[in-house]
Design a protein around this motif. Structure first.
Motif, PDB file in Angstrom:
ATOM      1  N   GLY A 162      11.914  13.299  36.724  1.00 40.68           N
ATOM      2  CA  GLY A 162      11.428  14.003  35.542  1.00 40.68           C
ATOM      3  C   GLY A 162      12.372  14.021  34.365  1.00 40.68           C
ATOM      4  N   TYR A 163      13.425  13.216  34.409  1.00 37.31           N
ATOM      5  CA  TYR A 163      14.348  13.150  33.278  1.00 37.31           C
ATOM      6  C   TYR A 163      13.820  12.219  32.181  1.00 37.31           C
ATOM      7  CZ  TYR A 163      17.800  15.211  36.465  1.00 37.31           C
ATOM      8  OH  TYR A 163      18.464  16.031  37.344  1.00 37.31           O
ATOM      9  N   PHE A 164      13.038  11.211  32.584  1.00 37.65           N
ATOM     10  CA  PHE A 164      12.461  10.238  31.659  1.00 37.65           C
ATOM     11  C   PHE A 164      10.946  10.278  31.779  1.00 37.65           C
ATOM     12  CE2 PHE A 164      15.658   6.611  30.594  1.00 37.65           C
ATOM     13  CZ  PHE A 164      16.574   7.548  30.129  1.00 37.65           C
ATOM     14  N   GLU A 208      20.330   6.670  20.456  1.00 37.66           N
ATOM     15  CA  GLU A 208      19.534   7.792  19.941  1.00 37.66           C
ATOM     16  C   GLU A 208      18.051   7.436  19.884  1.00 37.66           C
ATOM     17  OE1 GLU A 208      21.335   8.604  16.204  1.00 37.66           O
ATOM     18  OE2 GLU A 208      23.165   9.452  17.101  1.00 37.66           O
ATOM     19  N   GLU A 209      17.740   6.227  19.396  1.00 37.29           N
ATOM     20  CA  GLU A 209      16.341   5.798  19.324  1.00 37.29           C
ATOM     21  C   GLU A 209      15.739   5.653  20.724  1.00 37.29           C
ATOM     22  OE1 GLU A 209      14.270   5.434  16.721  1.00 37.29           O
ATOM     23  OE2 GLU A 209      15.902   6.335  15.566  1.00 37.29           O
ATOM     24  N   PHE A 210      16.523   5.118  21.624  1.00 30.94           N
ATOM     25  CA  PHE A 210      16.071   4.963  23.005  1.00 30.94           C
ATOM     26  C   PHE A 210      15.766   6.328  23.621  1.00 30.94           C
ATOM     27  CE2 PHE A 210      16.853   4.747  27.577  1.00 30.94           C
ATOM     28  CZ  PHE A 210      16.058   3.675  27.949  1.00 30.94           C
ATOM     29  N   ALA A 211      16.649   7.292  23.400  1.00 34.53           N
ATOM     30  CA  ALA A 211      16.462   8.629  23.953  1.00 34.53           C
ATOM     31  C   ALA A 211      15.206   9.292  23.383  1.00 34.53           C
ATOM     32  CB  ALA A 211      17.695   9.493  23.669  1.00 34.53           C
ATOM     33  N   LYS A 212      14.929   9.065  22.104  1.00 30.30           N
ATOM     34  CA  LYS A 212      13.724   9.631  21.489  1.00 30.30           C
ATOM     35  C   LYS A 212      12.468   9.129  22.190  1.00 30.30           C
ATOM     36  CE  LYS A 212      15.496  10.084  16.749  1.00 30.30           C
ATOM     37  NZ  LYS A 212      15.374   9.541  15.368  1.00 30.30           N
ATOM     38  N   ASN A 213      12.489   7.883  22.610  1.00 27.21           N
ATOM     39  CA  ASN A 213      11.314   7.272  23.224  1.00 27.21           C
ATOM     40  C   ASN A 213      11.107   7.650  24.688  1.00 27.21           C
ATOM     41  OD1 ASN A 213      10.491   5.850  20.928  1.00 27.21           O
ATOM     42  ND2 ASN A 213      11.861   4.142  21.373  1.00 27.21           N
ATOM     43  N   TYR A 214      12.213   7.866  25.413  1.00 27.07           N
ATOM     44  CA  TYR A 214      12.058   8.009  26.860  1.00 27.07           C
ATOM     45  C   TYR A 214      12.601   9.298  27.473  1.00 27.07           C
ATOM     46  CZ  TYR A 214      10.676   3.135  26.727  1.00 27.07           C
ATOM     47  OH  TYR A 214      10.011   1.975  26.454  1.00 27.07           O
ATOM     48  N   HIS A 215      13.584   9.899  26.849  1.00 28.92           N
ATOM     49  CA  HIS A 215      14.216  11.046  27.481  1.00 28.92           C
ATOM     50  C   HIS A 215      13.382  12.308  27.329  1.00 28.92           C
ATOM     51  CE1 HIS A 215      17.262  14.404  27.735  1.00 28.92           C
ATOM     52  NE2 HIS A 215      17.470  13.764  28.872  1.00 28.92           N
ATOM     53  N   ILE A 216      13.280  13.080  28.410  1.00 30.71           N
ATOM     54  CA  ILE A 216      12.601  14.373  28.389  1.00 30.71           C
ATOM     55  C   ILE A 216      13.685  15.443  28.371  1.00 30.71           C
ATOM     56  CG2 ILE A 216      11.098  15.957  29.645  1.00 30.71           C
ATOM     57  CD1 ILE A 216       9.764  13.519  30.908  1.00 30.71           C
ATOM     58  N   SER A 217      13.743  16.235  27.319  1.00 28.71           N
ATOM     59  CA  SER A 217      14.797  17.252  27.215  1.00 28.71           C
ATOM     60  C   SER A 217      14.553  18.363  28.229  1.00 28.71           C
ATOM     61  CB  SER A 217      14.835  17.832  25.791  1.00 28.71           C
ATOM     62  OG  SER A 217      13.665  18.596  25.542  1.00 28.71           O
ATOM     63  N   HIS A 218      15.598  19.135  28.486  1.00 25.83           N
ATOM     64  CA  HIS A 218      15.523  20.207  29.478  1.00 25.83           C
ATOM     65  C   HIS A 218      14.458  21.245  29.121  1.00 25.83           C
ATOM     66  CE1 HIS A 218      18.907  18.626  31.611  1.00 25.83           C
ATOM     67  NE2 HIS A 218      19.735  18.783  30.591  1.00 25.83           N
ATOM     68  N   GLY A 219      14.164  21.369  27.825  1.00 21.51           N
ATOM     69  CA  GLY A 219      13.211  22.380  27.413  1.00 21.51           C
ATOM     70  C   GLY A 219      11.755  21.964  27.537  1.00 21.51           C
ATOM     71  N   GLU A 220      11.530  20.676  27.819  1.00 24.92           N
ATOM     72  CA  GLU A 220      10.165  20.191  27.922  1.00 24.92           C
ATOM     73  C   GLU A 220       9.646  20.339  29.336  1.00 24.92           C
ATOM     74  OE1 GLU A 220       9.270  16.366  26.069  1.00 24.92           O
ATOM     75  OE2 GLU A 220      11.313  16.378  25.311  1.00 24.92           O
TER      76      GLU A 220
END
Length: 212
Positions: free
Chosen positions: A154-156, A198-210
């Motif tokens: 669930g991190y990505f 940063e762009e990669f993280a915007k596309n795939y990373h799910i932040s802890h708050g989501e």
């Protein structure tokens, strides 16, 4: 001590020559001449050119492991590595990628070894396999497994792990090739590297708050 110094000089000379002319383009006599000894004397330290290359490969592996250890980058089982990557923030990820990136573009030994493999990969099967392991297939395989696990945990967000790994690693490899041996452009290289992350993280990373 003198014997050890000579062994190191042989390795240094061999790596210098291999990185410019490739493995097959350099003879034992060439290496001995660069060190300033007779080729018969070189054989007192190394049995063959093959042994010199094997020692250089061991050195490359050792230097990479020392870099990973020094910067405390995640190691071990993929589940453990996944947790460390998933639970750290974006700034931590940038620093982790920086460490590996700068190793391959700034470390003289790593740069020369990469040049050797790049030159030799089209005429030497072993060199081609090593180049693939270090810079293409090996890296992609690890990142595919890592990103696949990060999606499961669930991190990505869900996607094709192999495609995601390619999207992440492709630009990094391109930057390595662009800024190889150009320390004067390190700031520019890191700026582009961080923008990519940063762009990669915007596309795939799910932040802890989501919601995962």
């Amino acid at each position: 001590m003198e014997k050890r110094d000579t062994k190191q000089k042989i390795l240094g000379a061999a790596l210098d020559l291999f990185s410019v002319r490739g493995y097959d383009g350099v003879s034992v006599k060439d290496i001995a001449a660069a060190v300033g000894i007779k080729d018969s004397s070189l054989y007192k330290h190394y049995k063959s050119k093959r042994e010199i290359f094997a020692t250089l490969l061991e050195g490359m592996n050792r230097r990479f492991e020392e870099t990973v250890t020094f910067y405390r980058l995640p190691q071990g089982e993929i589940s453990q590595v996944t947790r460390q990557y998933g639970e750290n923030d974006l700034e931590w990820l940038k620093k982790a990628v920086d460490a590996i990136f700068l190793f391959f573009v700034n470390d003289p030994y790593a740069v020369k070894f990469m040049h050797l493999l790049m030159i030799e990969q089209f005429r030497n099967n072993e060199a081609a396999e090593l180049f693939g392991e270090w810079f293409i297939g090996g890296a992609l395989s690890f990142q595919t497994s890592l990103f696949g696990e990060m999606m499961k945990e669930g991190y990505f967000r869900e996607a094709d792990p192999r495609a995601v790994a390619t999207q992440f690693y492709g630009p990094i490899l391109l930057l390595v090739l662009m800024y190889d041996s150009k320390p004067e452009k390190q700031e520019e290289a890191l700026r582009l590297l961080h923008a990519h992350i940063e762009e990669f993280a915007k596309n795939y990373h799910i932040s802890h708050g989501e919601n995962k």
